[in-house]
Each structure stands twice: as C-alpha cells, then as structure tokens.
Design a protein around this motif. Structure first.
Motif, PDB file in Angstrom:
ATOM      1  N   MET A 145       0.826  -1.243   0.136  1.00 56.45           N
ATOM      2  CA  MET A 145       0.022  -0.020  -0.013  1.00 56.45           C
ATOM      3  C   MET A 145       0.844   1.400   0.057  1.00 56.45           C
ATOM      4  O   MET A 145       0.440   2.249  -0.688  1.00 56.45           O
ATOM      5  CB  MET A 145      -0.945  -0.126   1.240  1.00 56.45           C
ATOM      6  N   GLN A 161      -9.635   0.804  -0.712  1.00 58.83           N
ATOM      7  CA  GLN A 161     -10.337   0.292   0.305  1.00 58.83           C
ATOM      8  C   GLN A 161     -10.267  -1.359   0.173  1.00 58.83           C
ATOM      9  O   GLN A 161     -10.056  -2.045   1.365  1.00 58.83           O
ATOM     10  CB  GLN A 161     -11.666   0.723   0.368  1.00 58.83           C
ATOM     11  N   ASP A 201      -6.967  -2.621   1.166  1.00 56.99           N
ATOM     12  CA  ASP A 201      -6.584  -2.498   2.670  1.00 56.99           C
ATOM     13  C   ASP A 201      -7.477  -3.913   3.434  1.00 56.99           C
ATOM     14  O   ASP A 201      -6.873  -4.516   4.101  1.00 56.99           O
ATOM     15  CB  ASP A 201      -7.125  -1.298   3.342  1.00 56.99           C
TER      16      ASP A 201
END
Length: 410
Positions: free
Chosen positions: A152, A173, A176
């Motif tokens: 990330m 999102q 994650d």
C-alpha cells in the motif's frame, strides 16, 4: 375470522368483496407483517395477487389438475374434504417454480446431510485420531500459494492528489481489506505450524484450524475477515487468489478496468455507489437522485471487451438463479427466459452499469431483479437490477419463480 367478516358483510350489503383490502391485510399486516425480508414479502404478496381474486370463487384453475370448486354449492366442511381428496401431488410448477428448484433443493439437502454426518462422526485431524501434525502438508500447501500482501505504501506513493477518484478510492479500500485477510490467514497458519512443532501451546483456535484444513472447511477466523461465500476451502482459496490478482491489476493501473469482476469485491455496493458519484459529478446532478441502470451485452469473453465503456462501468461474474437468459441478436439486448433443465446458475453476459437520474429510469418491460452475493440470499442482498423481459411477459412470473442474480456460483 377477518376473512369471514369481510365476505359476510359484502353479501349482506350486496356489494363486491373488497379483494384488494383482503390482499393488503394478509400480505402486509396479519401474515406479511411477520416477514421481515422485503424480497420474501414481495413473493408472498404476488402469491396473494394471483390467488385472492374474484375468480377464486368462479371455478378458476389454481394449478394443473386442481380447479376451484363452485362456491355456491359447497360449505366449509365440503371445501376441506375437496382439498383433502382432490389436491394433487406437490410439484414445483404448482408454485410457479421451475423443476430446477427441486433439483437445487434436493442437492442442497444432500450436501447438508453429508455435512451433518461429517460433523457428528468426529471427522477432524488425521481422521479423528488426534494427530494434529498430519495437517502439516496442507499448511505448507496454503503457505506456498498464499499471495503476498499488496504494497500500500508503494501504491499510494504513485498517486497524486487529483488521482483520488471514487473508483481509485474503492480500489484502495478493497486492497486494505484484502491485506487484513491475507495477514490474518498467514499469521494463523504460522501459529498452527509453531504449535505443531511445540514452540507454542496448542489452543482451541489451533485445533479448530487444523480440523477445518483437514476437512476442507473455511476456518471461522478467516471467514470473519472475508466475504460471504458458501464454497469449500479449496475453491474458496482459489477464489481468493483470483480476487488478489484483480486488485493487483487494478492498483497497478490505478484507473478503471475495462471490466470489473463484481464478485471479487468485498463491498460491491461501494463500487456501484462510486459509479453514481462519477455520473453525478460529470452531469452536475444530485447524488441522492441517481440510480444504476443495467444493460447486458451479448458477450461473455473478457477478450471481446476492447476498453472501458463510454459511460458507466463494465462488470462480469453474475449468475442467474430461477431463470435463464436468451442472448439478443446483433446489438439488441437479451432477455430473461425459462431455465434449461439442470442448469441451475447460468452465467450472465458482461453487463454495462451506468447511472441515470431517477426520473430518466424506465422500468417498461423490465423485471425488478434482486442481486445477492450467495444463494442463501437474505442478508447477502447487494442491489436491485433491471432485467429486460420479453414485451409480452409479466413480472409476476419471474417474481414467483424466485428469479434473482448471484455474484457467486456456489
């Protein structure tokens, strides 16, 4: 009692029986009021709509081989006797269902029976002998195939402030959440391996993990961090790898893919909401009045998709349940049709989903089709899609057939 009062009052007053009132009382208050799921209540109300009608007392055919008797000739006790003696053997067609519904029910019943037998027979590590070390080859196999976490830091470092579009935010999102799942799986496998080697004490969670790995079940701790799925562990893991591959491709490009595997997202509705956000901003329209509209191509092969669509997004990975799909000719869109025998979940073509203002949304010759994550339906509901019907078709047919789309073929 309510029905009797309404019928008797109508006869005494010489007025027509208020059939719409009766349908509402039964469908929304007395019985339907206990149905908490909107789509189940819709099915219930449609049954009432086709059964609670004036023709009910005028010799209508309730189903093949079962005709409503003449109301002027029978009393209540005669009705009971008529039903007990004349009611035919139940078949799916009696309830507007396709024979595939019974095939699916019996299949699920068989799977459930074997699962119960497996659970109560003590099927666990090493066939129930208690030798937890027997699971080591399975652990090694999963550890070897488990994809690495998405980087990330690297992904976000390649983004400028203007790059944070709704679709890019969804990709971040999703990445994650995928990292949380991958880390949880990796840590649990390492802990189990340490427990087997004697470096850690064996806990209840480790024993449960070992038992699940040996019996091809998705462990509870993995499922809690994952997404709705009814697949066995091996198929679930292969599905997981495919989801990671899509995220890797998406975050490498950091732009909308030419077609998104909708089933491969943790939160499909977030992606579809982003689609409405982009359209609302582009056309200076209020987001609260935007809705998604579906149009199905006549292709299923991703290689035939040249690029991203002119408007909206392309998605794939949808399956139909309770019905079939007839591809259109040329550029014409296909339409919902009768299922083929033993084809329980036919694959749908690639779909273009674009957002329009609610006033521009037309439901003419369209079926209000619910979309669910799994065949359990219920809480796995995602969104309502518009599915084209034949112009001469009626929506009640597909509602009672239980037609819906799934994002996973269980």
């Amino acid at each position: 009692e309510v029905l009797k009062n309404y019928m008797n009052n109508a006869e005494l007053l010489g007025s027509e029986t208020p059939w719409p009132d009766l349908r509402y009382i039964f469908g929304e208050i007395m019985y339907g009021g206990h149905i908490t799921d909107f789509w189940d209540r819709r099915v219930n109300n449609n049954y009432l709509m086709v059964l609670i009608t004036p023709e009910l007392l005028q010799g209508t055919n309730l189903c093949t081989g079962f005709k409503s008797p003449d109301a002027s000739k029978l009393e209540y006790s005669h009705y009971v006797k008529y039903i007990e003696e004349r009611f035919p053997q139940e078949t799916p067609q009696m309830f507007w269902l396709h024979p595939n519904a019974e095939v699916g029910f019996l299949t699920n019943q068989g799977i459930s029976t074997f699962k119960t037998i497996s659970d109560i027979s003590g099927g666990g590590t090493s066939g129930g002998t208690g030798d937890i070390s027997a699971v080591q080859p399975v652990i090694t196999s999963y550890q070897t195939a488990l994809p690495p976490n998405l980087d990330m830091i690297d992904i976000r470092s390649r983004l400028k402030e203007d790059d944070y579009t709704p679709f890019v935010i969804v990709s971040l999102q999703e990445s994650d959440r995928m990292n949380i799942l991958l880390s949880g799986m990796r840590n649990s496998l390492i802990e189990l391996e340490l427990g087997i080697s004697g470096a850690l004490n064996i806990t209840d969670n480790m024993e449960a993990m070992a038992a699940d790995l040996m019996t091809n079940k998705v462990n509870r701790l993995w499922a809690e961090k994952a997404y709705p799925s009814l697949k066995l562990a091996s198929a679930w893991f292969a599905d997981l790898v495919s989801r990671v591959e899509q995220l890797v491709e998406w975050t490498r490009a950091l732009t909308l893919l030419k077609s998104v595997w909708l089933s491969g997202l943790f939160n499909s509705m977030s992606f579809l909401t982003s689609n409405m956000q982009v359209a609302a901003r582009s056309n200076n329209l209020p987001l609260d009045f935007m809705v998604n509209r579906c149009r199905f191509y006549n292709i299923r092969d991703l290689s035939e998709v040249a690029s991203t669509p002119a408007q909206g997004v392309n998605v794939h990975g949808l399956f139909m349940e309770g019905a079939g799909w007839e591809d259109g000719k040329g550029e014409d869109e296909g339409y919902i049709t009768e299922s083929k025998m033993k084809e329980l979940h036919p694959q749908m073509p690639i779909c273009n989903i674009y957002a329009v203002h609610i006033n521009e949304m037309s439901w003419n010759a369209m079926y209000h089709c619910p979309v669910f994550s799994t065949s359990l339906r219920g809480a796995t509901f995602l969104f309502q899609a518009n599915i084209r019907m034949d112009p001469d078709d009626v929506e009640v047919r597909w509602t009672l057939a239980g037609a819906a789309m799934l994002t996973q073929d269980d």
